[in-house]
Design a protein around this motif. Structure first.
Motif, PDB file in Angstrom:
ATOM      1  N   ARG A  12      -2.433  -2.367   6.816  1.00  0.00           N
ATOM      2  CA  ARG A  12      -3.358  -3.494   6.806  1.00  0.00           C
ATOM      3  C   ARG A  12      -3.603  -4.078   8.191  1.00  0.00           C
ATOM      4  N   SER A  13      -2.548  -4.287   8.983  1.00  0.00           N
ATOM      5  CA  SER A  13      -2.652  -5.131  10.179  1.00  0.00           C
ATOM      6  C   SER A  13      -2.520  -4.338  11.470  1.00  0.00           C
ATOM      7  N   ARG A  34      -1.022  -3.692  -0.067  1.00  0.00           N
ATOM      8  CA  ARG A  34      -1.232  -3.744   1.386  1.00  0.00           C
ATOM      9  C   ARG A  34      -0.362  -4.826   2.031  1.00  0.00           C
ATOM     10  N   TRP A  35       0.150  -5.749   1.225  1.00  0.00           N
ATOM     11  CA  TRP A  35       1.109  -6.738   1.711  1.00  0.00           C
ATOM     12  C   TRP A  35       2.543  -6.362   1.331  1.00  0.00           C
ATOM     13  N   ARG A  83      -9.180   2.012   8.429  1.00  0.00           N
ATOM     14  CA  ARG A  83      -7.743   2.234   8.656  1.00  0.00           C
ATOM     15  C   ARG A  83      -7.506   3.734   8.508  1.00  0.00           C
ATOM     16  N   ALA A 117      -8.944  -7.103  -2.407  1.00  0.00           N
ATOM     17  CA  ALA A 117      -7.759  -6.573  -1.731  1.00  0.00           C
ATOM     18  C   ALA A 117      -6.709  -6.198  -2.762  1.00  0.00           C
ATOM     19  N   LEU A 123     -10.532  -4.248   6.014  1.00  0.00           N
ATOM     20  CA  LEU A 123      -9.775  -3.213   5.334  1.00  0.00           C
ATOM     21  C   LEU A 123     -10.546  -2.652   4.144  1.00  0.00           C
TER      22      LEU A 123
END
Length: 574
Positions: A531-532, A30-31, A417, A26, A407
């Motif tokens: 991401r979510s 993305r965070w 995504r 990851a 992802l």
């Protein structure tokens, strides 16, 4: 089974963990929501804290369970050798004690090339890494960095067989070191072609399709000298980072500050010339590596391997039978390469299975109660009916956000995504460019069922969307939204085991006779791929998408009819 960890602490910060033959990977962006996760200032190092935490949690292990930790060196220290003690200690201090104590460094370009080679399935391959700059070349070579590196790769050894070096020439106040980075060359000229606000390199590659390369090619070609043994020499200052030197071409001055004053036609012609000379230079190096290694396969990585038009030419003209571009050729991929190095070369484990997808990251989670945006309604619990419902909407030329499964790792949305659309009408491309606030000349990529790829394109495509192929002329008018001005498309081939897209493509094929969809990344302008599930809902509403599929739930805009009432598939051809 052992557990190994690979990390990248520089831009495109990332973590990769291999446990029980499974890769978890990851990117920190993305965070953080900051594209490329650029540090606050140049040279600042940062740990991929949340990406690392997710990898460990997903694998169900603790830091003390990790057997080896590797990262790519990047600090350009002219006195440095292979083991960069100062950099290693600085990076180790950013990690929990059990991990920091184990941290070791390998060269940036070696991490790049292994992120492709050890996933390629080839026993013997040539490796090529080209980027703006990597690790220090060490005190024996003076203040130089990796720029262009060639390898002879085998499962029992890694041999570095080609290395570009700076050239020392007379200068006004003494000897001057001239660098020849093709990555900087392309970026420098892109900044003089593409207005601020658009990503320079990718935009210039797209714009090149509209230009005449011959208009400025002689002048651009004079900046690059191709010599014996794969040598590439770039005239100063174009092979080093430079954002200020004016470029004089046929009486016209080009700078980063006057881009908007140049006509579109002039900019397209210069873009085409740069793309042509850049590709010629890389092919020159690749052919040299083929002569040295006699390998049938070339593995390509580094930032320049993101140039999908170049990759299409490499596949055709490099002299190799096979081209494998690393799934994530940018700097985040060095975390994967570092983990694969530890897994195979340090601990002697068998290579991982050749991937057909890069779905190595977190699942999106579920939609929370009350998360419904204004203007949408939800169809929940669709299960096996989700793909048919989404395919029916797509067949009606609706634009659908698609958030399914783990992802993707890397810069391309590969069907987990994604924003998806019917590829048949150019108007769809124009609507999407407006939605995503992109330049109108930028193309969109097709995702095609692998078994149908060669019926529509002059290539089998690439599972990671890393190269262009020519669209078959007899088919181009049927897929106008994904056919670029030069008759090419950046083709993603979707294998039968792809968990995100394969079934949806089959259903769309049944509706329309087209075994492909337009596939672009699900993100807002200037931000990373989301991401979510929560981020997806907010983005879908903000972009004004017609529908959003998350898990087994389909959100539909109020003005869009229920897909279950739409006509059922009636044909299958093409």
């Amino acid at each position: 089974m052992p557990a190994v960890l690979g990390l990248n602490f520089h831009h495109d910060t990332a973590a990769a963990l291999i446990v029980d033959d499974r890769l978890y990977a990851a990117e920190e962006e993305r965070w953080s929501g900051v594209k490329h996760n650029h540090p606050t200032r140049k040279g600042t190092l940062a740990a991929p804290v949340r990406a690392l935490q997710w990898c460990l949690e997903a694998a169900g292990i603790e830091p003390q369970d990790v057997d080896a930790v590797w990262a790519a060196s990047m600090r350009p220290n002219p006195a440095a050798g292979w083991w960069l003690t100062e950099e290693r200690d600085e990076l180790a201090a950013l990690l929990p004690t059990p991990l920091g104590d184990q941290l070791r460094l390998l060269s940036h370009h070696t991490a790049h090339v292994l992120s492709g080679y050890l996933l390629s399935g080839h026993d013997h391959a040539a490796g090529l890494v080209i980027d703006a700059g990597g690790s220090s070349l060490g005190s024996d070579f003076g203040p130089g960095r990796e720029r262009i590196t060639g390898y002879d790769l085998r499962l029992d050894r890694i041999d570095r067989i080609h290395q570009s070096m700076p050239t020392v020439v007379p200068g006004p106040v003494g000897p001057r070191r001239v660098h020849s980075s093709l990555g900087h060359f392309y970026r420098n000229l892109a900044r003089r072609v593409i207005p601020p606000g658009d990503e320079p390199e990718g935009s210039m590659m797209a714009l090149a399709a509209f230009g005449d390369p011959h208009r400025y090619r002689p002048q651009i070609r004079e900046l690059v000298r191709l010599g014996d043994d794969g040598e590439v020499r770039i005239g100063h200052p174009w092979g080093s980072a430079d954002s200020s030197t004016p470029l004089l071409l046929r009486g016209r001055v080009w700078t980063a500050d006057n881009v908007v004053e140049q006509t579109d036609a002039e900019r397209a012609d210069l873009a085409a010339a740069v793309q042509d000379v850049f590709s010629e230079s890389v092919i020159h190096i690749a052919r040299h590596l083929q002569r040295l290694t006699r390998a049938s396969a070339l593995v390509f990585s580094g930032g320049c391997a993101l140039n999908s038009h170049l990759n299409g030419r490499l596949a055709d003209d490099s002299g190799f039978d096979t081209l494998f571009v690393a799934p994530a050729p940018h700097d985040a991929g060095t975390a994967v390469g570092a983990a694969l190095y530890a897994w195979h070369y340090q601990l002697g484990q068998e290579c991982l299975q050749v991937p057909t997808d890069a779905a190595w990251g977190p699942n999106p989670g579920t939609l929370k109660a009350g998360a419904m945006p204004s203007g949408y309604r939800a169809l929940t619990g669709l299960g096996a009916d989700l793909a048919p419902a989404a395919a029916a909407l797509l067949a009606q030329h609706r634009i659908v956000g698609w958030v399914q499964g783990p992802l993707e790792f890397g810069p391309r949305a590969l069907g987990h995504r994604s924003i998806l659309a019917h590829p048949g009408h150019a108007a769809t491309r124009d609507r999407l460019n407006a939605i995503k606030q992109r330049a109108t000349y930028r193309p969109f990529a097709p995702a095609v069922l692998a078994e149908h790829a060669t019926k529509w394109f002059m290539s089998t495509g690439d599972p990671f969307m890393n190269r262009v192929a020519h669209v078959r002329r007899c088919r181009a008018d049927r897929i106008a939204a994904v056919t670029h001005h030069d008759g090419t498309a950046r083709v993603q081939s979707v294998a039968t085991d792809h968990q995100g897209l394969h079934e949806l493509l089959q259903r769309f094929h049944e509706h329309t006779g087209l075994p492909l969809l337009l596939n672009t990344s699900f993100n807002l302008k200037g931000t990373p791929i989301l991401r979510s599930a929560e981020q997806a809902v907010q983005a879908a509403a903000g972009l004004g998408l017609d529908a959003l599929a998350v898990g087994d739930t389909l959100l539909i805009a109020d003005q869009v009819p229920d897909p279950r009432a739409l006509p059922q598939p009636s044909l299958r051809e093409g």
